[in-house]
Design a protein around this motif. Structure first.
Motif, mmCIF file in Angstrom:
data_model
loop_
_atom_site.group_PDB
_atom_site.id
_atom_site.type_symbol
_atom_site.label_atom_id
_atom_site.label_comp_id
_atom_site.label_asym_id
_atom_site.label_seq_id
_atom_site.Cartn_x
_atom_site.Cartn_y
_atom_site.Cartn_z
ATOM 1 N N SER A 108 28.709 -5.634 -58.073
ATOM 2 C CA SER A 108 28.721 -4.867 -56.816
ATOM 3 C C SER A 108 28.881 -3.360 -57.051
ATOM 4 O O SER A 108 29.137 -2.617 -56.113
ATOM 5 C CB SER A 108 29.881 -5.357 -55.936
ATOM 6 N N HIS A 109 28.737 -2.907 -58.306
ATOM 7 C CA HIS A 109 28.923 -1.466 -58.555
ATOM 8 C C HIS A 109 27.661 -0.698 -58.159
ATOM 9 O O HIS A 109 26.533 -1.130 -58.438
ATOM 10 C CB HIS A 109 29.254 -1.224 -60.035
ATOM 11 N N ARG A 110 27.843 0.460 -57.535
ATOM 12 C CA ARG A 110 26.711 1.249 -57.011
ATOM 13 C C ARG A 110 25.794 1.795 -58.105
ATOM 14 O O ARG A 110 24.701 2.304 -57.812
ATOM 15 C CB ARG A 110 27.244 2.382 -56.136
ATOM 16 N N HIS A 111 26.218 1.724 -59.361
ATOM 17 C CA HIS A 111 25.332 2.201 -60.427
ATOM 18 C C HIS A 111 24.262 1.177 -60.811
ATOM 19 O O HIS A 111 23.274 1.542 -61.454
ATOM 20 C CB HIS A 111 26.148 2.606 -61.662
ATOM 21 N N GLY A 112 24.440 -0.099 -60.414
ATOM 22 C CA GLY A 112 23.393 -1.100 -60.670
ATOM 23 C C GLY A 112 22.079 -0.689 -60.008
ATOM 24 O O GLY A 112 21.040 -0.576 -60.677
ATOM 25 N N PRO A 113 22.099 -0.418 -58.687
ATOM 26 C CA PRO A 113 20.843 0.003 -58.040
ATOM 27 C C PRO A 113 20.296 1.327 -58.581
ATOM 28 O O PRO A 113 19.084 1.524 -58.634
ATOM 29 C CB PRO A 113 21.216 0.127 -56.556
ATOM 30 N N GLU A 114 21.185 2.233 -59.005
ATOM 31 C CA GLU A 114 20.683 3.497 -59.587
ATOM 32 C C GLU A 114 19.914 3.223 -60.885
ATOM 33 O O GLU A 114 18.844 3.799 -61.132
ATOM 34 C CB GLU A 114 21.861 4.452 -59.844
ATOM 35 N N MET A 115 20.443 2.311 -61.705
ATOM 36 C CA MET A 115 19.743 1.968 -62.954
ATOM 37 C C MET A 115 18.379 1.360 -62.636
ATOM 38 O O MET A 115 17.360 1.759 -63.212
ATOM 39 C CB MET A 115 20.583 0.959 -63.751
ATOM 40 N N GLN A 116 18.359 0.392 -61.696
ATOM 41 C CA GLN A 116 17.092 -0.286 -61.362
ATOM 42 C C GLN A 116 16.080 0.702 -60.801
ATOM 43 O O GLN A 116 14.908 0.686 -61.166
ATOM 44 C CB GLN A 116 17.344 -1.404 -60.351
ATOM 45 N N ASP A 117 16.557 1.559 -59.920
ATOM 46 C CA ASP A 117 15.689 2.530 -59.248
ATOM 47 C C ASP A 117 15.039 3.473 -60.274
ATOM 48 O O ASP A 117 13.828 3.723 -60.246
ATOM 49 C CB ASP A 117 16.555 3.320 -58.258
ATOM 50 N N LEU A 118 15.869 3.975 -61.203
ATOM 51 C CA LEU A 118 15.337 4.965 -62.150
ATOM 52 C C LEU A 118 14.477 4.321 -63.231
ATOM 53 O O LEU A 118 13.476 4.907 -63.668
ATOM 54 C CB LEU A 118 16.481 5.780 -62.749
ATOM 55 N N ILE A 119 14.844 3.113 -63.656
ATOM 56 C CA ILE A 119 13.990 2.433 -64.640
ATOM 57 C C ILE A 119 12.623 2.181 -64.002
ATOM 58 O O ILE A 119 11.584 2.356 -64.627
ATOM 59 C CB ILE A 119 14.654 1.132 -65.153
ATOM 60 N N HIS A 120 12.629 1.861 -62.713
ATOM 61 C CA HIS A 120 11.360 1.672 -62.002
ATOM 62 C C HIS A 120 10.571 2.986 -61.938
ATOM 63 O O HIS A 120 9.370 3.025 -62.194
ATOM 64 C CB HIS A 120 11.618 1.134 -60.591
ATOM 65 N N ARG A 121 11.270 4.082 -61.615
ATOM 66 C CA ARG A 121 10.574 5.371 -61.509
ATOM 67 C C ARG A 121 9.944 5.780 -62.849
ATOM 68 O O ARG A 121 8.860 6.336 -62.898
ATOM 69 C CB ARG A 121 11.575 6.464 -61.085
ATOM 70 N N ILE A 122 10.648 5.473 -63.947
ATOM 71 C CA ILE A 122 10.164 5.890 -65.273
ATOM 72 C C ILE A 122 9.098 4.927 -65.811
ATOM 73 O O ILE A 122 8.120 5.354 -66.416
ATOM 74 C CB ILE A 122 11.358 6.003 -66.260
ATOM 75 N N SER A 123 9.281 3.632 -65.563
ATOM 76 C CA SER A 123 8.400 2.647 -66.216
ATOM 77 C C SER A 123 7.333 2.085 -65.287
ATOM 78 O O SER A 123 6.376 1.459 -65.743
ATOM 79 C CB SER A 123 9.250 1.478 -66.731
ATOM 80 N N GLY A 124 7.551 2.255 -63.965
ATOM 81 C CA GLY A 124 6.629 1.641 -62.998
ATOM 82 C C GLY A 124 6.884 0.151 -62.823
ATOM 83 O O GLY A 124 6.119 -0.535 -62.161
ATOM 84 N N LYS A 125 7.971 -0.360 -63.429
ATOM 85 C CA LYS A 125 8.236 -1.807 -63.352
ATOM 86 C C LYS A 125 9.560 -2.085 -62.658
ATOM 87 O O LYS A 125 10.527 -1.335 -62.818
ATOM 88 C CB LYS A 125 8.268 -2.400 -64.758
#
Ligand SMILES: NC(=O)C1=CN([C@@H]2O[C@H](COP(=O)(O)OP(=O)(O)OC[C@H]3O[C@@H](n4cnc5c(N)ncnc54)[C@H](OP(=O)(O)O)[C@@H]3O)[C@@H](O)[C@H]2O)C=CC1
Ligand SMILES: CC(=O)N[C@@H](CCC(=O)OP(=O)(O)O)C(=O)O
Length: 350
Positions: free
Chosen positions: A212-229
């Motif tokens: 439930s930590h708010r950094h989980g969605p930040e990691m997912q969001d940015l990995i998506h922005r960088i990798s497109g996945k």
């Protein structure tokens, strides 16, 4: 700029990240602190709040007045908590000063995602998803011309830097990524809280905010922005009895090729990381196992890869990454971003 010096304003000067900015600026050479604001300690010298600055930075704390600050500084480092930061960032940017926001208020891609995880109504929604993420290793061009930069979160820095290139290159599977992170207590900020009292935190390690930590969605969001996945990460932070430093150990499944062995998978992943960061002075892909002691008090990142399983049946990829939460995880990254924004060597002062 005056005399070729970048004039820096510190907003929320009494906290830990602000102290780290002030400390780094003392040795910068092309940037100087010209403004320091505080709600709580107006009029006092900054060195009274942070005694380690005594005789080196005695600037008086002033109230938050964006129009005034815009006359005194070229860039504002906004070291406020999320929720409180967005309004100050908006007012500073509207007054014409460039801003580096330390909080999470402009890091995520959409207002619903932000409001879901932060539980507040965003005061400047039109800019959410429209502010560059302050990771020059991926976004230097946008940072160079940005009016507002969203400085990355500390745990996300330690996860995104190794994972995003591997996901982008299709070398690890996008589901079932586990991120297990340990942070020093300064990551929780300087305001007193039960969990950071000496007797609670010393000689003890504890997990918190599981799934439930708010950094989980930040990691997912940015990995998506960088990798497109789109990736699925399970993130567990831990509080450890250190002043500073983050060690993240990450587990993923490799995308296998015919004939792969533990050694060939490790070599392929290490080669991808080395190629990605070949020209990046702060990122080191190392053979040894990184430890927080190797990077604290520096803006450097160390990462490595191991692969588990019988030699002819590679099972899990294990990635280890160490950073300093107050440096590359916050204030060092902000100085690096400022250097990129003002066209000076990105290593200046770091
Ligand atoms: N600590 C870390 O390792 C990292 C921190 N960050 C982020 O950086 C920002 C600053 O963190 P940190 O320095 O650790 O935090 P601190 O708690 O140490 O300091 C934050 C400062 O913000 C001011 N402040 C607190 N509450 C409010 C409020 N409601 N409205 C306006 N000002 C307020 C206070 O300064 P004053 O009373 O003087 O105005 C306070 O000293 C946060 O957004 C944090 O999440 C990001 C990455 C890593
Ligand atoms: C040890 C500790 O408590 N760490 C903080 C994260 C630090 C941080 O600064 O994160 P943001 O900038 O995204 O707020 C936490 O888990 O809330």
């Amino acid at each position: 700029m005056t005399n070729n010096m970048i004039r820096v304003a510190l907003i929320g000067s009494t906290g830990y990240t602000a102290l780290e900015v002030a400390r780094l600026l003392l040795a910068h050479g092309k940037a100087e602190l010209t403004v320091a604001t505080s709600r709580s300690d107006e009029g006092k010298p900054l060195s009274e709040i942070h005694p380690s600055l005594a005789g080196r930075c005695d600037i008086a704390l002033q109230p938050f007045d964006p129009e005034q600050i815009a006359k005194q500084a070229d860039v504002a480092m906004c070291c406020l908590p999320h929720g409180a930061s967005a309004e100050s960032v908006r007012d500073l940017a509207s007054a014409g000063i460039r801003v580096i926001d330390f909080s999470a208020d402009f890091r995520l891609s959409s207002v619903p995602l932000y409001e879901q995880w932060y539980g507040v109504t965003h005061p400047w929604p039109e800019r959410v998803g429209n502010v560059v993420y302050g990771m020059p290793e991926f976004f230097a061009q946008e940072i160079a011309t940005a009016d507002v930069v969203a400085n990355p979160g500390c745990y996300p820095t330690s996860a995104i830097m190794p994972l995003a290139p591997l996901v982008r290159a299709g070398l690890i599977q996008t589901d079932d990524i586990i991120i297990d992170s340990k942070s020093g207590v300064s990551g929780a900020g300087r305001s007193p809280k039960l969990g950071t009292l000496y007797c609670e935190a010393n000689e003890s390690i504890s997990a918190y905010s599981i799934a439930s930590h708010r950094h989980g969605p930040e990691m997912q969001d940015l990995i998506h922005r960088i990798s497109g996945k789109t990736v699925d990460v399970l993130f567990t932070p831990h509080l450890t009895p250190m002043d500073r430093g983050i060690l993240s150990t990450m587990y993923a499944r490799p995308e296998l090729q015919k004939g792969d062995t533990v050694e060939s998978v490790k070599a392929r992943l290490m080669a991808e990381l080395r190629e990605t960061y070949r020209d990046q002075p702060f990122i080191h892909v190392v053979d040894h196992l990184p430890a927080t002691k190797h990077v604290v008090m520096t803006n450097h990142v160390q990462m490595t890869v191991r692969v588990a399983g019988p030699s002819d049946a590679p099972g899990r990829v294990i990635i280890v990454c160490a950073i300093d939460n107050l440096s590359k995880g916050a204030s060092g990254a902000a100085i690096q971003n400022m250097n990129v924004m003002f066209g000076v060597d990105q290593m200046m002062g770091l």
